[in-house]
Design a protein around this motif. Structure first.
Motif, mmCIF file in Angstrom:
data_model
loop_
_atom_site.group_PDB
_atom_site.id
_atom_site.type_symbol
_atom_site.label_atom_id
_atom_site.label_comp_id
_atom_site.label_asym_id
_atom_site.label_seq_id
_atom_site.Cartn_x
_atom_site.Cartn_y
_atom_site.Cartn_z
ATOM 1 N N LYS A 119 -1.583 4.804 0.368
ATOM 2 C CA LYS A 119 -1.876 6.132 -0.184
ATOM 3 C C LYS A 119 -0.650 6.687 -0.904
ATOM 4 O O LYS A 119 -0.750 7.243 -2.002
ATOM 5 C CB LYS A 119 -2.330 7.089 0.927
ATOM 6 N N LYS A 120 0.515 6.518 -0.276
ATOM 7 C CA LYS A 120 1.747 6.983 -0.920
ATOM 8 C C LYS A 120 1.977 6.257 -2.238
ATOM 9 O O LYS A 120 2.289 6.871 -3.264
ATOM 10 C CB LYS A 120 2.951 6.692 -0.015
ATOM 11 N N ALA A 121 1.838 4.952 -2.191
ATOM 12 C CA ALA A 121 2.079 4.163 -3.406
ATOM 13 C C ALA A 121 1.076 4.541 -4.491
ATOM 14 O O ALA A 121 1.438 4.625 -5.675
ATOM 15 C CB ALA A 121 2.011 2.674 -3.092
ATOM 16 N N TRP A 228 20.885 -1.859 -13.911
ATOM 17 C CA TRP A 228 19.904 -0.789 -13.954
ATOM 18 C C TRP A 228 19.626 -0.394 -15.405
ATOM 19 O O TRP A 228 20.552 -0.241 -16.190
ATOM 20 C CB TRP A 228 20.429 0.397 -13.151
ATOM 21 N N THR A 229 18.375 -0.272 -15.763
ATOM 22 C CA THR A 229 18.055 0.183 -17.119
ATOM 23 C C THR A 229 17.304 1.512 -17.019
ATOM 24 O O THR A 229 16.940 1.927 -15.912
ATOM 25 C CB THR A 229 17.149 -0.820 -17.872
ATOM 26 N N ASP A 230 17.073 2.156 -18.147
ATOM 27 C CA ASP A 230 16.414 3.466 -18.045
ATOM 28 C C ASP A 230 14.911 3.366 -17.750
ATOM 29 O O ASP A 230 14.251 4.377 -17.535
ATOM 30 C CB ASP A 230 16.694 4.334 -19.289
ATOM 31 N N LYS A 231 14.391 2.141 -17.698
ATOM 32 C CA LYS A 231 12.989 1.990 -17.266
ATOM 33 C C LYS A 231 12.861 1.922 -15.742
ATOM 34 O O LYS A 231 11.783 2.049 -15.191
ATOM 35 C CB LYS A 231 12.412 0.669 -17.812
ATOM 36 N N ASP A 232 13.999 1.676 -15.084
ATOM 37 C CA ASP A 232 13.942 1.307 -13.665
ATOM 38 C C ASP A 232 13.851 2.499 -12.718
ATOM 39 O O ASP A 232 14.502 3.525 -12.925
ATOM 40 C CB ASP A 232 15.187 0.489 -13.287
ATOM 41 N N LEU A 233 13.088 2.302 -11.646
ATOM 42 C CA LEU A 233 12.977 3.283 -10.566
ATOM 43 C C LEU A 233 12.969 2.514 -9.251
ATOM 44 O O LEU A 233 12.354 1.443 -9.170
ATOM 45 C CB LEU A 233 11.638 4.034 -10.675
ATOM 46 N N TRP A 234 13.652 3.060 -8.251
ATOM 47 C CA TRP A 234 13.569 2.420 -6.927
ATOM 48 C C TRP A 234 12.240 2.772 -6.287
ATOM 49 O O TRP A 234 11.826 3.936 -6.258
ATOM 50 C CB TRP A 234 14.707 2.888 -6.013
ATOM 51 N N TRP A 235 11.598 1.775 -5.735
ATOM 52 C CA TRP A 235 10.345 1.957 -4.978
ATOM 53 C C TRP A 235 10.563 2.994 -3.874
ATOM 54 O O TRP A 235 9.760 3.915 -3.693
ATOM 55 C CB TRP A 235 9.936 0.580 -4.420
ATOM 56 N N HIS A 236 11.691 2.848 -3.115
ATOM 57 C CA HIS A 236 11.892 3.757 -1.965
ATOM 58 C C HIS A 236 12.118 5.197 -2.427
ATOM 59 O O HIS A 236 11.862 6.119 -1.675
ATOM 60 C CB HIS A 236 13.006 3.257 -1.034
ATOM 61 N N ASP A 237 12.600 5.396 -3.641
ATOM 62 C CA ASP A 237 12.726 6.774 -4.128
ATOM 63 C C ASP A 237 11.350 7.375 -4.437
ATOM 64 O O ASP A 237 11.026 8.459 -3.975
ATOM 65 C CB ASP A 237 13.585 6.822 -5.404
ATOM 66 N N VAL A 238 10.553 6.669 -5.188
ATOM 67 C CA VAL A 238 9.299 7.297 -5.616
ATOM 68 C C VAL A 238 8.176 7.167 -4.595
ATOM 69 O O VAL A 238 7.378 8.092 -4.428
ATOM 70 C CB VAL A 238 8.831 6.793 -7.005
ATOM 71 N N ASP A 240 8.456 6.579 -1.133
ATOM 72 C CA ASP A 240 8.722 7.285 0.118
ATOM 73 C C ASP A 240 8.548 8.794 -0.034
ATOM 74 O O ASP A 240 8.158 9.478 0.909
ATOM 75 C CB ASP A 240 10.142 6.975 0.631
ATOM 76 N N ALA A 241 8.819 9.298 -1.236
ATOM 77 C CA ALA A 241 8.725 10.741 -1.448
ATOM 78 C C ALA A 241 7.282 11.211 -1.692
ATOM 79 O O ALA A 241 7.000 12.405 -1.670
ATOM 80 C CB ALA A 241 9.601 11.125 -2.649
ATOM 81 N N ALA A 242 6.379 10.279 -1.949
ATOM 82 C CA ALA A 242 4.998 10.674 -2.302
ATOM 83 C C ALA A 242 4.209 11.071 -1.059
ATOM 84 O O ALA A 242 4.543 10.687 0.060
ATOM 85 C CB ALA A 242 4.316 9.513 -3.017
ATOM 86 N N SER A 243 3.174 11.836 -1.291
ATOM 87 C CA SER A 243 2.317 12.282 -0.196
ATOM 88 C C SER A 243 1.487 11.114 0.331
ATOM 89 O O SER A 243 1.090 10.227 -0.426
ATOM 90 C CB SER A 243 1.381 13.375 -0.721
ATOM 91 N N ASN A 244 1.219 11.153 1.659
ATOM 92 C CA ASN A 244 0.365 10.090 2.196
ATOM 93 C C ASN A 244 -1.093 10.535 2.316
ATOM 94 O O ASN A 244 -1.850 9.993 3.087
ATOM 95 C CB ASN A 244 0.917 9.542 3.516
ATOM 96 N N GLU A 245 -1.421 11.546 1.536
ATOM 97 C CA GLU A 245 -2.842 11.909 1.452
ATOM 98 C C GLU A 245 -3.360 11.507 0.094
ATOM 99 O O GLU A 245 -2.789 11.870 -0.943
ATOM 100 C CB GLU A 245 -3.012 13.410 1.663
ATOM 101 N N HIS A 246 -4.392 10.745 0.102
ATOM 102 C CA HIS A 246 -4.962 10.296 -1.164
ATOM 103 C C HIS A 246 -6.419 9.904 -0.939
ATOM 104 O O HIS A 246 -6.711 9.029 -0.129
ATOM 105 C CB HIS A 246 -4.191 9.108 -1.729
ATOM 106 N N GLU A 247 -7.296 10.568 -1.625
ATOM 107 C CA GLU A 247 -8.701 10.244 -1.440
ATOM 108 C C GLU A 247 -9.119 9.169 -2.428
ATOM 109 O O GLU A 247 -8.867 9.274 -3.632
ATOM 110 C CB GLU A 247 -9.563 11.495 -1.623
ATOM 111 N N ALA A 248 -9.746 8.132 -1.893
ATOM 112 C CA ALA A 248 -10.136 7.005 -2.745
ATOM 113 C C ALA A 248 -11.393 7.353 -3.536
ATOM 114 O O ALA A 248 -12.393 7.768 -2.969
ATOM 115 C CB ALA A 248 -10.387 5.776 -1.887
#
Ligand code: WT7
Length: 648
Positions: A119-121, A228-238, A240-248
């Protein structure tokens, strides 16, 4: 040849044990039900196995053949089926994966945890602009995040394209570009053979310059240094910070689920397209019945990497749709010691084990003393996939790994079929070493001659699928003409799907697979194309011409053997074999690196100029080259075979 001999002499039979049969999931009535009404059978299975937000009323629409619609007016969410519904049914604490990293670090992921992560992802991907129909490339080690990424993409109705981590930057770029992926999910690196194998630099190279990729999401796993390039994002940054509520959201049954590239007879890999409802139905059905899955008590381990179809269907979608507990392992079977797999079976009490004949044969070579050090008594079903399993390996597998008691299912299928098509059912079928045996209930298979006429018992021909099946591919991404041409043109009059495999019925009518009939090789259960490797070779400045064949190999089934003619300016190229073999690995991936490469003065050709690969294969396999009368210049052959004989 060996398989034909075995076929004629194999008379060992293994009927199901009465206790096993009494508790078996698969029942003989499945065959009767499927035979009496195939479509009603699949409809029943789909309703029983899956949650449909909107029930379907139509089972199969074949009016736009060869593109099928299964359960076309129904709606479902694949990720919901693999996750939320098990949690809602009270199974949130059940382990989805016992994951083990190569260095020995371990993670236990329950259904509740996996659901929350997905859900977070999904929220994170949606925030990056991923929506229904978008393509996301996944280039990861065999770690839980690979599963999370696949399911998050599926949850959004987007399409994943998983690329095996062993593929080169060039191969990755070709796949990214072909699918026009807007996001890549990768890792810094993963563990392989006792070392961190970097992945991020490969992605950097694959998306540098002009590329459809907007973002690269990087999981930290190897902890190796990355640029690191300007396209890159760490998985754990984006994530982990996301909500774990997500309706399918529910999507149409035919909403595309994934593209998976596989080698064909030309240089360009085919993006095999799979969709949702039919695919999930057949992987869930086969995972349950072919492996006799009791989800409450079994621990299932499919050793395939998620980058292959076997990983998609039997390490991810099948087991999760069925609420099963799986083992997932990151590394190689012999690191840090040759008993690593058996150690994991003992540690996690694996009860169902699914692997490839090439692995079994390499363990056979190492000897039974290694597995004998571990307690393997938890095993009760063994599976085999990827290539024919020779009876000797079958019997060793059963005796040494299965303690002389486990049924073995030899499962024939392909990236294109999506799910198992031919296999014994444990508890029902009397097993026969070396034979894949019978079509799965609801699947229609025939062996036919070149004109499409069915052959009889004790006869051989080509394997075809005579009726559409739920998990069938829906096309080749971006090239529907190639789809029709490759699979449906050979038997267009009969409307049969041509699998590309030779097969035989034995005198009981059981099916034996005899290997590919096209220019596709099978190395360690992985498909490679002669044309693709040849085109990589001629892509090297030194090479004027190249011919590649698959030669028999005791462990890997087949091995790549290449013959090349050098350009005259490079005639003195030192160590050409090492250089060109490495070039293939860089161009395609290490799996494609030729076992042997010979520099020759000429290649055998017909008078019309076609390379005679059969002759080269005879040479590579050490056979007498026989009749060469159609050859333009017969002296070529003796020159090549002399050279071959003289080589180390
Ligand atoms: C080809 C498909 C989906 C399985 C992994 C490989 C060969 C597969 C068997 C088997 C004999 C087999 C066939 C097939 N193959 N399973 N049990 N017995 N041959 O998938 O890369 O799409 O390759 O693998 O030749 O056409 P793939």
């Amino acid at each position: 040849m060996t398989s034909i001999d075995n076929l004629l002499h194999e008379d060992r039979r293994f009927p199901p044990g009465p206790e096993f049969a009494a508790a078996a999931i698969a029942q003989p009535r499945l065959y009767e039900e499927a035979a009496s009404d195939r479509l009603a059978f699949w409809a029943d299975q789909s309703r029983r196995l899956l949650h449909w937000n909107e029930p379907f009323t139509e089972v199969l629409d074949w009016s736009a053949a060869p593109v099928a619609k299964w359960f076309g007016d129904g709606k479902l969410n694949v990720a919901y089926n693999c996750l939320d519904r098990h949690v809602l049914a009270g199974h949130g604490d059940r382990v989805a994966y016992h994951w083990e990293g190569e260095p020995g670090d371990a993670r236990t992921v329950t259904y509740a945890e996996l659901t929350s992560e997905v859900k977070k992802a999904a929220n994170a991907l949606a925030a990056l602009g991923v929506g229904q129909g978008d393509r996301v490339a996944i280039y990861l080690p065999n770690i839980p995040e690979a599963v999370v990424a696949m399911l998050a993409v599926a949850r959004l109705g987007a399409i994943h394209s998983v690329v095996f981590g062993g593929f080169s930057a060039e191969s990755l770029r070709a796949r990214i570009d072909d699918a026009q992926a807007r996001l890549v999910i990768t890792a810094d690196g993963g563990w392989r053979k006792g070392k961190v194998f970097p992945l991020k630099p490969t992605v950097d190279a694959a998306v540098a310059g002009e590329s459809p990729v907007e973002h690269v999401l990087v999981v930290r796993r190897g902890e190796n240094e990355v640029e690191w390039t300007d396209k890159d994002l760490w998985w754990h940054d984006v994530v982990d910070a996301a909500s774990n509520e997500h309706e399918a959201e529910a999507f149409e049954a035919e909403n595309p689920l994934f593209i998976l590239y596989t080698s064909g007879t030309t240089g360009k890999p085919k993006g095999i397209l799979h969709t949702s409802g039919g695919y999930l139905t057949q992987v869930a059905f086969t995972h349950e019945n072919v492996f006799d899955l009791h989800p409450e008590t079994d621990v299932f381990w499919c050793t395939a990497d998620v980058g292959w179809i076997t990983g998609h269907s039997y390490a991810v979608y099948g087991p999760l749709a069925n609420g099963a507990t799986s083992v997932m392992y990151e590394g190689t079977p012999d690191t840090p010691h040759p008993g690593r797999w058996w150690e994991l079976i003992e540690k996690y009490k694996v009860s169902i084990f699914y692997t490839a004949p090439t692995a079994i044969r390499s363990f056979m070579k190492l000897g039974g003393a290694i597995p004998a050090k571990f307690d393997l008594t938890s095993l009760r079903v063994l599976g085999s996939v990827g290539e024919p399993i020779n009876p000797e390996a079958w019997v060793w597998y059963r005796d040494i790994i299965g303690g002389g008691k486990t049924p073995i299912v030899d499962t024939w299928w392909q990236t294109e079929t999506g799910a198992i098509m031919v296999s014994a059912l444990p508890g029902i079928t009397t097993l026969k070493p070396g034979s894949a045996q019978v079509p799965v209930p609801g699947i229609s298979i025939a062996i036919v001659d070149d004109d499409g006429t069915p052959v009889g018992k004790d006869e051989g021909g080509l394997l075809v699928i005579t009726e559409p099946w739920p998990a069938m591919l829906r096309g080749i991404w971006g090239d529907m003409d190639r789809y029709a041409e490759t699979y449906w043109s050979k038997f267009a009059d009969q409307g049969y799907y041509f699998a590309g495999d030779g097969a035989r019925y034995d005198r009981d009518g059981d099916i034996w697979l005899m290997g590919r009939v096209d220019d596709v090789m099978n190395v360690s259960g992985h498909r490679l194309s002669t044309a693709e490797i040849e085109s990589a070779l001629v892509g090297h400045a030194a090479v004027a011409e190249a011919a590649v064949v698959g030669a028999h190999d005791e462990t890997t089934g087949q091995a790549v053997v290449a013959f090349v003619i050098l350009r005259s300016e490079y005639a003195e190229l030192e160590d050409a074999s090492t250089e060109l073999r490495a070039h293939v690995a860089t161009a395609i991936g290490a799996i494609a690196r030729p076992r042997e490469l010979y520099v020759v003065a000429e290649l055998p050709k017909t008078r019309s100029g076609k390379i005679m690969r059969r002759l080269l294969q005879d040479i590579a396999e050490g056979r007498d080259i026989g009749d060469t009368t159609t050859l333009a210049d017969t002296s070529v052959m003796s020159i090549i075979s002399d050279k071959y004989a003289a080589s180390p």
